[in-house]
Design an enzyme around this catalytic site. Sequence first.
Site, PDB file in Angstrom:
ATOM      1  N   CYS A   1       0.867  -1.177   0.000  1.00  0.00           N
ATOM      2  CA  CYS A   1       0.000   0.000   0.000  1.00  0.00           C
ATOM      3  C   CYS A   1       0.904   1.227   0.000  1.00  0.00           C
ATOM      4  CB  CYS A   1      -0.994  -0.033   1.170  1.00  0.00           C
ATOM      5  SG  CYS A   1      -0.282   0.005   2.827  1.00  0.00           S
TER       6      CYS A   1
ATOM      7  N   THR B   1       2.132   3.107   2.469  1.00  0.00           N
ATOM      8  CA  THR B   1       3.191   2.983   3.478  1.00  0.00           C
ATOM      9  C   THR B   1       3.525   1.537   3.826  1.00  0.00           C
ATOM     10  OG1 THR B   1       1.526   2.985   5.210  1.00  0.00           O
ATOM     11  CG2 THR B   1       2.466   5.130   4.602  1.00  0.00           C
ATOM     12  N   GLY B   2       2.642   0.620   3.502  1.00  0.00           N
ATOM     13  CA  GLY B   2       2.765  -0.773   3.948  1.00  0.00           C
ATOM     14  C   GLY B   2       2.183  -0.977   5.341  1.00  0.00           C
TER      15      GLY B   2
ATOM     16  N   MET C   1      -1.665  -2.325   5.399  1.00  0.00           N
ATOM     17  CA  MET C   1      -1.653  -3.720   4.938  1.00  0.00           C
ATOM     18  C   MET C   1      -1.100  -4.632   6.028  1.00  0.00           C
ATOM     19  SD  MET C   1      -2.844  -4.404   1.947  1.00  0.00           S
ATOM     20  CE  MET C   1      -3.053  -3.925   0.224  1.00  0.00           C
TER      21      MET C   1
ATOM     22  N   HIS D   1      14.049 -18.644  18.797  1.00  0.00           N
ATOM     23  CA  HIS D   1      13.092 -18.028  17.870  1.00  0.00           C
ATOM     24  C   HIS D   1      11.806 -18.852  17.787  1.00  0.00           C
ATOM     25  CE1 HIS D   1      16.117 -15.186  16.932  1.00  0.00           C
ATOM     26  NE2 HIS D   1      16.915 -16.057  16.343  1.00  0.00           N
TER      27      HIS D   1
END
Length: 152
Positions: A65, A67-68, A71, A134
């Site tokens: 989008c 700016t991101g 989304m 992680h």
Amino acid sequence: MKIAIGADHAGYRLKDVIVPFLQSQGHEIIDMGCSCADSVDYPDYSVPVCEAVVRGEAERGILICGTGIGMSIAANKVAGIRCALVHDLFSAKATREHNDTNVLAMGERVIGPGVAEEIVRIWLDTPFSQGERHVGRINKVKALESQAAGTR
Ligand code: RB5
């Protein structure tokens, strides 16, 4: 790799650069729109891409989008999605190694097509580290999803 991609009216031009780039690298693309400058709402394009990933119809998703940000916010509401907003090469690699992200968000108004192509290439090529710490952290994130589902 099979990749679902979606954009809003502020991101479709970059999508139109990324799609042929990915095809030239041998990837199969599911282009879920949009494809013109008429104003649309980013959740309407983010969620279908994420659902395609959750259903296993695509291995990964890419969202663009202005700016991101919109989304990525919408994507991370979909259970099973770990979406990273990335505008630099270090984060593209780190988010695969550490977060095992399955969706990538970028902002067309933030970066140029050359950086975006390189981000996408690194993000697709970098495997998850499988590091114990992680995995443990990702499992805690997954537990938050189950907790949220229980309160609905
Ligand atoms: C559209 O103007 C813009 O708000 C959208 O593309 C995105 O940047 C939202 O986060």
